[in-house]
Design a protein around this motif. Structure first.
Motif, PDB file in Angstrom:
ATOM      1  N   PRO A 244      34.990  23.827  85.560  1.00  0.00           N
ATOM      2  CA  PRO A 244      35.083  24.956  84.699  1.00  0.00           C
ATOM      3  C   PRO A 244      34.464  24.568  83.396  1.00  0.00           C
ATOM      4  O   PRO A 244      33.834  25.623  82.688  1.00  0.00           O
ATOM      5  N   LEU A 245      34.430  23.418  82.763  1.00  0.00           N
ATOM      6  CA  LEU A 245      33.870  23.046  81.549  1.00  0.00           C
ATOM      7  C   LEU A 245      32.288  23.102  81.643  1.00  0.00           C
ATOM      8  O   LEU A 245      31.532  23.529  80.723  1.00  0.00           O
ATOM      9  N   ALA A 246      32.027  22.529  82.661  1.00  0.00           N
ATOM     10  CA  ALA A 246      30.391  22.726  82.841  1.00  0.00           C
ATOM     11  C   ALA A 246      29.978  23.966  83.023  1.00  0.00           C
ATOM     12  O   ALA A 246      28.765  24.437  82.539  1.00  0.00           O
ATOM     13  N   VAL A 247      30.590  24.648  83.771  1.00  0.00           N
ATOM     14  CA  VAL A 247      30.202  26.298  84.037  1.00  0.00           C
ATOM     15  C   VAL A 247      30.120  27.055  82.729  1.00  0.00           C
ATOM     16  O   VAL A 247      29.439  27.691  82.377  1.00  0.00           O
ATOM     17  N   GLU A 248      31.192  26.596  81.878  1.00  0.00           N
ATOM     18  CA  GLU A 248      31.333  27.281  80.472  1.00  0.00           C
ATOM     19  C   GLU A 248      30.266  26.783  79.572  1.00  0.00           C
ATOM     20  O   GLU A 248      29.815  27.601  78.836  1.00  0.00           O
ATOM     21  N   ALA A 249      30.199  25.442  79.617  1.00  0.00           N
ATOM     22  CA  ALA A 249      28.945  25.082  78.845  1.00  0.00           C
ATOM     23  C   ALA A 249      27.809  25.756  79.079  1.00  0.00           C
ATOM     24  O   ALA A 249      26.643  26.165  78.450  1.00  0.00           O
ATOM     25  N   LEU A 250      27.360  25.694  80.496  1.00  0.00           N
ATOM     26  CA  LEU A 250      25.805  26.510  80.890  1.00  0.00           C
ATOM     27  C   LEU A 250      26.039  27.744  80.697  1.00  0.00           C
ATOM     28  O   LEU A 250      25.099  28.249  80.410  1.00  0.00           O
ATOM     29  N   GLN A 251      27.065  28.519  80.906  1.00  0.00           N
ATOM     30  CA  GLN A 251      27.316  29.824  80.422  1.00  0.00           C
ATOM     31  C   GLN A 251      26.844  30.138  79.130  1.00  0.00           C
ATOM     32  O   GLN A 251      26.107  31.066  78.562  1.00  0.00           O
ATOM     33  N   LEU A 252      27.414  29.398  78.250  1.00  0.00           N
ATOM     34  CA  LEU A 252      27.252  29.537  76.819  1.00  0.00           C
ATOM     35  C   LEU A 252      25.623  29.264  76.503  1.00  0.00           C
ATOM     36  O   LEU A 252      25.060  29.979  75.724  1.00  0.00           O
ATOM     37  N   LEU A 253      24.931  28.263  77.319  1.00  0.00           N
ATOM     38  CA  LEU A 253      23.846  28.202  77.056  1.00  0.00           C
ATOM     39  C   LEU A 253      22.788  29.386  77.608  1.00  0.00           C
ATOM     40  O   LEU A 253      21.902  29.636  76.783  1.00  0.00           O
ATOM     41  N   ARG A 254      23.342  29.901  78.623  1.00  0.00           N
ATOM     42  CA  ARG A 254      22.520  31.089  79.056  1.00  0.00           C
ATOM     43  C   ARG A 254      22.885  32.360  77.919  1.00  0.00           C
ATOM     44  O   ARG A 254      21.931  33.247  77.770  1.00  0.00           O
ATOM     45  N   ASP A 255      23.846  32.430  77.449  1.00  0.00           N
ATOM     46  CA  ASP A 255      24.210  33.388  76.406  1.00  0.00           C
ATOM     47  C   ASP A 255      23.347  33.034  75.202  1.00  0.00           C
ATOM     48  O   ASP A 255      22.795  34.143  74.584  1.00  0.00           O
ATOM     49  N   LEU A 256      23.275  31.871  74.903  1.00  0.00           N
ATOM     50  CA  LEU A 256      22.108  31.539  73.741  1.00  0.00           C
ATOM     51  C   LEU A 256      21.027  31.966  74.232  1.00  0.00           C
ATOM     52  O   LEU A 256      20.142  32.522  73.167  1.00  0.00           O
ATOM     53  N   ALA A 257      20.387  31.677  75.321  1.00  0.00           N
ATOM     54  CA  ALA A 257      18.767  32.290  75.637  1.00  0.00           C
ATOM     55  C   ALA A 257      19.059  33.748  76.176  1.00  0.00           C
ATOM     56  O   ALA A 257      17.970  34.090  76.418  1.00  0.00           O
ATOM     57  N   GLN A 258      20.306  34.465  76.134  1.00  0.00           N
ATOM     58  CA  GLN A 258      20.258  35.715  76.668  1.00  0.00           C
ATOM     59  C   GLN A 258      19.558  35.596  77.846  1.00  0.00           C
ATOM     60  O   GLN A 258      18.940  36.715  78.337  1.00  0.00           O
ATOM     61  N   ALA A 259      19.765  34.813  78.971  1.00  0.00           N
ATOM     62  CA  ALA A 259      19.251  34.791  80.169  1.00  0.00           C
ATOM     63  C   ALA A 259      20.368  35.418  80.958  1.00  0.00           C
ATOM     64  O   ALA A 259      21.281  35.617  80.813  1.00  0.00           O
ATOM     65  N   ARG A 260      19.570  35.833  82.225  1.00  0.00           N
ATOM     66  CA  ARG A 260      20.614  36.410  83.469  1.00  0.00           C
ATOM     67  C   ARG A 260      21.506  35.374  84.093  1.00  0.00           C
ATOM     68  O   ARG A 260      21.237  34.353  84.039  1.00  0.00           O
TER      69      ARG A 260
END
Length: 260
Positions: A244-260
């Protein structure tokens, strides 16, 4: 016999096509975990940056034609460095959650003095924190987390085009999402802290029941041994805590990039 004539516009376009993506990619590789540690020489990181840039540059959106030595060119370079550094910071926070968790457990079990120089960051860190860092690094690479990072990075050139400054508009929103690290570290070590607290309470009761008992000569080694046993038992569930922490970190990365 005529020589090939190149205009300033053509030269600026070619330079921008490779230079601007190179700074964003290089900033990520210089700051992200695994690749951004001191264990990997800067020259190797530079070679990785150049190789990735030459591979992905032909498929990127068109870059603005700017003079690299002009004020506008320097501002675009600074923008790419800031975007790349924020991507690396988001991943560093994910890894530091496990470092903080190791520090907390070490302090609770009496191993706070057992520290050594971390070769990755060049600072003194608890042994358990270093163990968790190496474990998380292997899990991150084994589950292809670095490939997800590169995918988001390449997609960011479409969602965050060079010169758009879209990231600045969401800076405060992004900064508010970075406070989950301490909470994640506490959740990781909460079972171990609770068990060690029960052990310390038990030794306190023993001291009150038998004041002549030397609690320092008995309590310290027992707390250390029981702390190692509790930590060993808690490692059986490390994968369920990591995911769950890895998913949250990678989701934060996608939010930073505004990626899909």
């Amino acid at each position: 016999m005529s020589l090939l004539a190149l205009t300033d516009t053509q030269i600026s376009t070619w330079v921008a096509t490779f230079m601007l993506p190179m700074f964003r990619i290089g900033a990520v590789l210089m700051t992200m975990p695994v690749f951004g540690t001191t264990l990997l020489p800067r020259r190797i990181r530079l070679y990785f940056t150049l190789a990735i840039t030459f591979l992905v540059a032909p498929g990127l959106p068109p870059m603005p034609a700017v003079n690299a030595l002009s004020l506008g060119g320097l501002l675009l370079i600074a923008e790419q460095i800031i975007i790349g550094a924020l991507f690396g910071l988001a991943l560093q926070l994910f890894f530091q959650a496990f470092v903080i968790a190791g520090q907390i457990v070490s302090t609770q079990m009496g191993m706070g003095f057992a520290s050594m120089v971390d070769p990755a960051n060049g600072v003194s860190a608890a042994v358990i924190g270093q163990f968790l860092t190496m474990l998380v690094t292997l899990l991150f690479l084994g589950m292809n987390g670095h490939l997800v990072v590169f995918e988001v990075l390449i997609e960011s050139f479409t969602t965050l085009p060079v010169g758009s400054a879209l990231l600045v508009n969401h800076f405060w929103e992004i900064a508010g999402k970075l406070g989950w690290v301490l909470g994640a570290a506490l959740l990781l070590v909460l079972p171990a802290i609770t068990a060690l607290l029960v052990v310390n309470i038990a030794f306190g009761v023993m001291t009150r029941a038998a004041p002549q008992l030397n609690i320092f000569s008995i309590g310290f080694p027992m707390t250390l041994v029981l702390g190692l046993v509790i930590f060993w038992v808690s490692l059986g569930d490390i994968l369920n805590q990591y995911q769950p922490l890895a998913v949250e970190a990678l989701q934060l990365l996608r939010d930073l990039a505004q990626a899909r």
